[in-house]
Design a protein around this motif. Structure first.
Motif, mmCIF file in Angstrom:
data_model
loop_
_atom_site.group_PDB
_atom_site.id
_atom_site.type_symbol
_atom_site.label_atom_id
_atom_site.label_comp_id
_atom_site.label_asym_id
_atom_site.label_seq_id
_atom_site.Cartn_x
_atom_site.Cartn_y
_atom_site.Cartn_z
ATOM 1 N N PRO A 109 17.067 49.023 54.831
ATOM 2 C CA PRO A 109 17.035 50.170 55.736
ATOM 3 C C PRO A 109 18.087 50.093 56.848
ATOM 4 N N ARG A 110 18.649 48.915 57.080
ATOM 5 C CA ARG A 110 19.684 48.779 58.112
ATOM 6 C C ARG A 110 21.044 49.271 57.635
ATOM 7 N N GLU A 111 21.191 49.430 56.311
ATOM 8 C CA GLU A 111 22.445 49.953 55.771
ATOM 9 C C GLU A 111 22.473 51.474 55.937
ATOM 10 N N LYS A 112 23.615 51.990 56.325
ATOM 11 C CA LYS A 112 23.771 53.436 56.457
ATOM 12 C C LYS A 112 24.902 53.870 55.535
ATOM 13 N N PRO A 113 24.674 54.652 54.527
ATOM 14 C CA PRO A 113 23.362 55.023 54.007
ATOM 15 C C PRO A 113 22.767 53.861 53.208
ATOM 16 N N PRO A 114 21.432 53.792 53.117
ATOM 17 C CA PRO A 114 20.803 52.723 52.326
ATOM 18 C C PRO A 114 21.176 52.867 50.845
ATOM 19 N N VAL A 115 21.652 51.783 50.266
ATOM 20 C CA VAL A 115 22.079 51.786 48.866
ATOM 21 C C VAL A 115 21.084 50.951 48.061
ATOM 22 N N PRO A 116 20.492 51.528 47.000
ATOM 23 C CA PRO A 116 19.562 50.742 46.172
ATOM 24 C C PRO A 116 20.280 49.567 45.503
ATOM 25 N N ARG A 117 19.671 48.383 45.559
ATOM 26 C CA ARG A 117 20.207 47.165 44.947
ATOM 27 C C ARG A 117 19.065 46.408 44.270
ATOM 28 N N TRP A 118 19.451 45.477 43.393
ATOM 29 C CA TRP A 118 18.467 44.615 42.756
ATOM 30 C C TRP A 118 18.304 43.352 43.594
ATOM 31 N N TYR A 119 17.072 43.000 43.850
ATOM 32 C CA TYR A 119 16.738 41.796 44.607
ATOM 33 C C TYR A 119 15.824 40.916 43.758
ATOM 34 N N SER A 120 15.732 39.655 44.125
ATOM 35 C CA SER A 120 14.896 38.695 43.406
ATOM 36 C C SER A 120 13.668 38.328 44.234
ATOM 37 N N LYS A 121 12.538 38.243 43.543
ATOM 38 C CA LYS A 121 11.319 37.712 44.161
ATOM 39 C C LYS A 121 11.205 36.216 43.883
ATOM 40 N N GLY A 122 12.165 35.675 43.132
ATOM 41 C CA GLY A 122 12.127 34.273 42.732
ATOM 42 C C GLY A 122 11.487 34.129 41.361
ATOM 43 N N VAL A 123 11.369 32.896 40.910
ATOM 44 C CA VAL A 123 10.776 32.615 39.597
ATOM 45 C C VAL A 123 9.265 32.803 39.696
ATOM 46 N N LYS A 124 8.753 33.702 38.875
ATOM 47 C CA LYS A 124 7.324 34.013 38.856
ATOM 48 C C LYS A 124 6.700 33.740 37.490
ATOM 49 N N GLN A 125 7.537 33.720 36.450
ATOM 50 C CA GLN A 125 7.064 33.562 35.077
ATOM 51 C C GLN A 125 7.615 32.262 34.513
ATOM 52 N N ARG A 126 6.735 31.402 33.999
ATOM 53 C CA ARG A 126 7.192 30.123 33.438
ATOM 54 C C ARG A 126 7.898 30.368 32.109
ATOM 55 N N THR A 127 9.096 29.796 31.981
ATOM 56 C CA THR A 127 9.844 29.878 30.732
ATOM 57 C C THR A 127 9.895 28.493 30.092
ATOM 58 N N HIS A 128 10.151 28.471 28.802
ATOM 59 C CA HIS A 128 10.145 27.234 28.026
ATOM 60 C C HIS A 128 11.428 27.162 27.205
ATOM 61 N N THR A 129 11.789 25.961 26.783
ATOM 62 C CA THR A 129 13.028 25.721 26.053
ATOM 63 C C THR A 129 12.820 25.928 24.559
ATOM 64 N N VAL A 130 13.722 26.668 23.943
ATOM 65 C CA VAL A 130 13.666 26.907 22.499
ATOM 66 C C VAL A 130 14.879 26.247 21.853
ATOM 67 N N THR A 131 14.632 25.512 20.775
ATOM 68 C CA THR A 131 15.723 24.910 20.008
ATOM 69 C C THR A 131 15.524 25.233 18.533
ATOM 70 N N GLU A 132 16.631 25.274 17.813
ATOM 71 C CA GLU A 132 16.594 25.554 16.384
ATOM 72 C C GLU A 132 17.292 24.406 15.673
ATOM 73 N N ASN A 133 16.688 23.939 14.580
ATOM 74 C CA ASN A 133 17.253 22.845 13.812
ATOM 75 C C ASN A 133 16.978 23.091 12.331
ATOM 76 N N ASN A 134 18.038 23.223 11.548
ATOM 77 C CA ASN A 134 17.916 23.417 10.100
ATOM 78 C C ASN A 134 16.972 24.557 9.728
ATOM 79 N N GLY A 135 17.071 25.668 10.445
ATOM 80 C CA GLY A 135 16.259 26.839 10.123
ATOM 81 C C GLY A 135 14.833 26.788 10.644
ATOM 82 N N GLU A 136 14.509 25.768 11.421
ATOM 83 C CA GLU A 136 13.180 25.661 12.028
ATOM 84 C C GLU A 136 13.317 25.787 13.538
ATOM 85 N N VAL A 137 12.380 26.492 14.159
ATOM 86 C CA VAL A 137 12.446 26.749 15.588
ATOM 87 C C VAL A 137 11.333 25.963 16.284
ATOM 88 N N TYR A 138 11.724 25.340 17.413
ATOM 89 C CA TYR A 138 10.807 24.514 18.190
ATOM 90 C C TYR A 138 10.805 24.975 19.644
#
Length: 175
Positions: A109-138
């Motif tokens: 609101p301090r910007e004149k005119p206010p310009v919509p931007r993307w902001y981050s709330k931080g990490v909220k969703q746990r992600t996991h590591t995916v690897t593929e080996n010889n056609g199998e996914v882990y």
């Protein structure tokens, strides 16, 4: 003969289960099958995981949105602020596939005119590591020791809350 085949299958299955936990890697499926499905739900060590195949890359994250426990499986995927995000179908929260960061659009609101931007709330969703080996996914479950908000819906209290919400939705849709 059918009895032997059935017990042999059970033996093979128990051998696969042992292999799944070696090195923290859990077999989640064949690459071709997961690519065709695009999104797959798996339970690994009592944790419900969503595996997503999108634009040639596999991603894995907790399957319930951190905000209210809604299933992410049917969420749209969009590029937002140069990051691929899944949109929670229930409340439209935007979660990056790679990091689990929640993005929102706002203005200063301090910007004149206010310009919509993307902001981050931080990490909220746990992600996991995916690897593929010889056609199998882990999947290797996240080793982050800090609390991430999506953890709530993986625990007992969260499971009870999800069940209540589902029952309430069914009751409302039946009326």
């Amino acid at each position: 003969m059918p009895l032997q085949f059935g017990s042999r299958t059970a033996f093979s299955r128990s051998m696969e289960e042992k292999e799944q936990t070696e090195g923290g890697l859990h077999f989640v499926g064949k690459k071709d099958e997961l690519m065709e499905a695009k999104r797959s739900f798996r339970t690994i060590e009592d944790r419900d995981i969503l595996i997503i195949y999108y634009q040639g890359v596999f991603y894995a994250m907790d399957s319930y949105c951190y905000h209210a426990g809604g299933l992410l499986q049917d969420g749209d995927i969009e590029e937002i602020n140069s990051k691929l995000c899944i949109i929670c179908p229930k409340h439209k929260y935007k979660l990056t596939l790679a990091e689990g960061e929640c993005l929102y659009r706002g203005t200063n609101p301090r910007e004149k005119p206010p310009v919509p931007r993307w902001y981050s709330k931080g990490v909220k969703q746990r992600t996991h590591t995916v690897t593929e080996n010889n056609g199998e996914v882990y999947v290797k479950l996240s080793e982050r020791s800090d609390w991430i908000e999506s953890d709530y819906y993986q625990g007992e209290k969260g499971k009870i809350e999800r069940a209540k919400a589902e029952a309430s939705e069914k009751k409302t849709s039946c009326q």
